[in-house]
Design an enzyme around this catalytic site. Structure first.
Site, PDB file in Angstrom:
ATOM      1  N   GLU A 145      13.092 -21.702 -16.019  1.00  0.00           N
ATOM      2  CA  GLU A 145      14.185 -21.651 -15.037  1.00  0.00           C
ATOM      3  C   GLU A 145      14.605 -23.081 -14.726  1.00  0.00           C
ATOM      4  O   GLU A 145      13.792 -23.872 -14.228  1.00  0.00           O
ATOM      5  CB  GLU A 145      13.715 -20.948 -13.756  1.00  0.00           C
ATOM      6  CG  GLU A 145      14.776 -20.984 -12.644  1.00  0.00           C
ATOM      7  CD  GLU A 145      14.257 -20.523 -11.285  1.00  0.00           C
ATOM      8  OE1 GLU A 145      13.302 -19.714 -11.229  1.00  0.00           O
ATOM      9  OE2 GLU A 145      14.813 -20.988 -10.269  1.00  0.00           O
ATOM     10  N   ARG A 191      20.092 -27.805  -8.885  1.00  0.00           N
ATOM     11  CA  ARG A 191      19.865 -28.658  -7.715  1.00  0.00           C
ATOM     12  C   ARG A 191      20.233 -30.099  -7.975  1.00  0.00           C
ATOM     13  O   ARG A 191      20.004 -30.954  -7.119  1.00  0.00           O
ATOM     14  CB  ARG A 191      18.390 -28.591  -7.287  1.00  0.00           C
ATOM     15  CG  ARG A 191      17.981 -27.216  -6.818  1.00  0.00           C
ATOM     16  CD  ARG A 191      16.529 -27.170  -6.365  1.00  0.00           C
ATOM     17  NE  ARG A 191      16.113 -25.785  -6.319  1.00  0.00           N
ATOM     18  CZ  ARG A 191      14.880 -25.376  -6.131  1.00  0.00           C
ATOM     19  NH1 ARG A 191      13.910 -26.266  -5.959  1.00  0.00           N
ATOM     20  NH2 ARG A 191      14.570 -24.099  -6.113  1.00  0.00           N
ATOM     21  N   THR A 224      18.456 -21.209  -8.519  1.00  0.00           N
ATOM     22  CA  THR A 224      19.161 -21.764  -7.363  1.00  0.00           C
ATOM     23  C   THR A 224      20.662 -21.475  -7.497  1.00  0.00           C
ATOM     24  O   THR A 224      21.506 -22.326  -7.208  1.00  0.00           O
ATOM     25  CB  THR A 224      18.885 -23.273  -7.165  1.00  0.00           C
ATOM     26  OG1 THR A 224      17.485 -23.542  -7.375  1.00  0.00           O
ATOM     27  CG2 THR A 224      19.200 -23.706  -5.736  1.00  0.00           C
ATOM     28  N   LYS A 248      12.694 -11.882  -7.267  1.00  0.00           N
ATOM     29  CA  LYS A 248      11.937 -13.095  -6.969  1.00  0.00           C
ATOM     30  C   LYS A 248      11.439 -12.970  -5.527  1.00  0.00           C
ATOM     31  O   LYS A 248      12.206 -12.543  -4.650  1.00  0.00           O
ATOM     32  CB  LYS A 248      12.870 -14.301  -7.122  1.00  0.00           C
ATOM     33  CG  LYS A 248      12.349 -15.610  -6.535  1.00  0.00           C
ATOM     34  CD  LYS A 248      13.123 -16.776  -7.089  1.00  0.00           C
ATOM     35  CE  LYS A 248      12.878 -18.068  -6.319  1.00  0.00           C
ATOM     36  NZ  LYS A 248      12.969 -19.256  -7.181  1.00  0.00           N
TER      37      LYS A 248
HETATM   38  C1  3PG Z   1      11.640 -22.295  -6.537  1.00  0.00           C
HETATM   39  O1  3PG Z   1      12.834 -22.497  -6.441  1.00  0.00           O
HETATM   40  O2  3PG Z   1      11.201 -21.298  -7.089  1.00  0.00           O
HETATM   41  C2  3PG Z   1      10.689 -23.245  -5.896  1.00  0.00           C
HETATM   42  O3  3PG Z   1      11.308 -24.424  -5.518  1.00  0.00           O
HETATM   43  C3  3PG Z   1       9.436 -23.492  -6.644  1.00  0.00           C
HETATM   44  O4  3PG Z   1       8.520 -23.760  -5.675  1.00  0.00           O
HETATM   45  P1  3PG Z   1       7.355 -24.824  -5.881  1.00  0.00           P
HETATM   46  O5  3PG Z   1       8.023 -26.158  -6.026  1.00  0.00           O
HETATM   47  O6  3PG Z   1       6.520 -24.703  -4.644  1.00  0.00           O
HETATM   48  O7  3PG Z   1       6.613 -24.437  -7.120  1.00  0.00           O
END
Ligand code: 3PG
Length: 211
Positions: A44, A48, A72, A132
């Site tokens: 993924e 961002r 995102t 998710k």
């Molecule tokens: C996401 O968007 O899934 C998270 O930012 C991932 O979270 P993590 O950085 O705590 O692994």
């Protein structure tokens, strides 16, 4: 009502999905290849950074061995951008009513984000069965997902947010969990240093968590 394309067939056995934030386009292809070499070929890339869409285009064009997801995704306009950049699946951190409809109509497999039972029910009504769960640890973690397994037995989850090697195995042992996602596999310092060998090693370690 559940005729939406599913995400899970894209996993082909993978149980850990790296969540990537790519600042520099030139990192995209070596990063995707390093992860695939370690056994993580479903990824993924988050929207961002300025470079994210161009990074996705490069991966889609040059890494046919990688199943590219774009995450995102916050607006309907970004759904089209993600599709054009080569996304094979979409991920959203949460779900507004507008995004729930737009993702359901996208024609792509989607992991829409949910953190409450009410959000999960809303997504079920639209036909989603794979979600998710974000931010997983902050929103109740594994205990929460165990609690919803009874009433929402049809749902399967990809939890992300606060997951790492220390807690991933417990998540992956729970029946309603398809896979876990997280950023731990690609430390910022390793990416900035171009240390792709270290990233392959971390990917292999993460891939082994799911076996
Ligand atoms: C996401 O968007 O899934 C998270 O930012 C991932 O979270 P993590 O950085 O705590 O692994």
């Amino acid at each position: 009502m559940s005729s939406l394309p599913l995400f899970s067939p894209l996993l082909r056995g993978a149980r850990v999905v790296p969540v990537l934030t790519i600042e520099h386009v030139e990192h995209a292809v070596p990063l995707a290849r390093a992860l695939a070499a370690g056994g993580l070929d479903v990824i993924e890339v988050t929207l961002r950074t300025e470079a994210a869409l161009r990074a996705c285009e490069a991966i889609a064009a040059q890494c046919p061995e990688v199943v590219l997801g774009i995450g995102t995704v916050l607006t309907p306009a970004q759904i089209g951008e993600a599709r054009d950049a080569g996304a094979r699946f979409l991920v959203t951190p949460g779900t507004s009513a507008r995004m729930a409809r737009a993702t359901a109509e996208s024609g792509l497999p989607v992991l829409p984000g949910a953190a409450t039972v009410s959000e999960m029910l809303t997504l079920m009504e639209l036909g989603f069965r794979e979600l998710k769960f974000f931010p997983a640890e902050a929103a109740g973690g594994l205990d929460y997902l165990k609690s919803v397994a009874g009433p929402l037995a049809e749902l399967r989850f990809c939890p992300t947010g606060g997951i790492g090697p220390q807690n991933a195995p417990a998540y992956l042992a729970q029946k309603n969990i398809l896979c876990v996602g997280g950023s731990w596999i690609v430390p910022k310092a390793a990416l900035e240093a171009g240390d792709f060998a270290a990233i392959t090693w971390l990917a292999a370690e993460a891939a082994a968590l799911g076996r």
